[in-house]
Write an enzyme that holds these catalytic residues in place. Sequence first.
Site, PDB file in Angstrom:
ATOM      1  N   GLU A 127      -3.357   2.318  -7.689  1.00 13.76           N
ATOM      2  CA  GLU A 127      -3.488   3.318  -6.632  1.00 13.76           C
ATOM      3  C   GLU A 127      -2.733   4.595  -7.008  1.00 13.76           C
ATOM      4  OE1 GLU A 127      -2.900   3.165  -1.767  1.00 13.76           O
ATOM      5  OE2 GLU A 127      -1.472   2.150  -3.071  1.00 13.76           O
TER       6      GLU A 127
ATOM      7  N   HIS B 227       0.843  -1.195   0.000  1.00 10.88           N
ATOM      8  CA  HIS B 227       0.000   0.000   0.000  1.00 10.88           C
ATOM      9  C   HIS B 227       0.881   1.248   0.000  1.00 10.88           C
ATOM     10  CE1 HIS B 227      -2.940   3.003   1.306  1.00 10.88           C
ATOM     11  NE2 HIS B 227      -3.878   2.145   0.924  1.00 10.88           N
TER      12      HIS B 227
END
Length: 258
Positions: A172, A98
Site C-alpha cells: 500500500e 491499513h
Amino acid sequence: MPKIIIANWKMAPPSLQEAKKLFGETAKIKNLNDTEIVVAAPFIYLELLINLSKKSKIKLAAQDVLWENPPVGGGAYTGEISPNMLKNLGVEYVIIGHSERRQNLKETDEMINKKIIASVKAGLKVILCVGEPKRNSIKQAKNYIKKQLEKDLKGIPNNYKLKTNQLIIAYEPVWAISTNKNAKPDTPENALQMTKFIKNFLKPKTYNLKPKVIYGGSVSSKNIEGFLRHEEIEGALVGGASLTSDFVKIIKIAQKYS
C-alpha cells in the site's frame, strides 16, 4: 495464477439497505473462474452480508480487530471486536494495519503484531497492509517496508503455524493513494519491484512465509490491468472504486488473469 480482489468499503455505505444493494451487484457476477472476491464491510453490516454470501462465492472480511480474545463473559474493551467474534460469525478475513489506521488512529507496529497473532490463533486469514508514506528512493522504500514486516510479523511463524493462504500482504504505497494530499500515480513496474522484494524478504529461514502479495494503491478499471497482468501481483485491495459500478469492471478484468 488465481487473483484475489478485496473491496474495502471503509466507512460506507451509510445505510443497511445500500450495503445490501451494493453487495448484490457484486454477487451477480457470473463465471468467476478462480478469481476470489472478498468484501471488507463495516462491522454493523457483516451479519447481514454473511447470510447473503451463502448464496454466492463472495467471502467477507472485517476492516479491523482487537488483539484480545477474552473468555466467555467478554472483556473490558468498550467498542472493540475480538477475533473469535468474527470467526464465530463466519467472517473469513480481516484487514490489519491499513495506512488510515496507522496514520489517523496512531496504530503502531506493536499493536498490529498483537492483532495478527490473535487473529491467526482464532483461525482468521490476515490481510496485512504495509507501505511507505513517502517515496524518496526505492532503497528507502524497501528499508521502510522491511522494518514494518519485521515488527508486524515478529514471532511468526516460529511460534504460530500459519495455514495455507492464511497471510496476504497488501503493498500500500501511501503516497499513491488518491485520498491523500499531493498523491502521485504509481506504476505497475514499481509495484512489481516492491512485490518481488516483499516475497523474497519473507522467504528466508527466519520467516519461511509464502504469502500472496497484492496491490493496495489507488486502482480503477482504467489502470488495474497494468498491475494484474504481472503474475507476481496476485490481486488488489480496492478502496473507493469498490463502492461504484467500476468494481464489477475490475473483477471482470481480474478474471482474465485468473
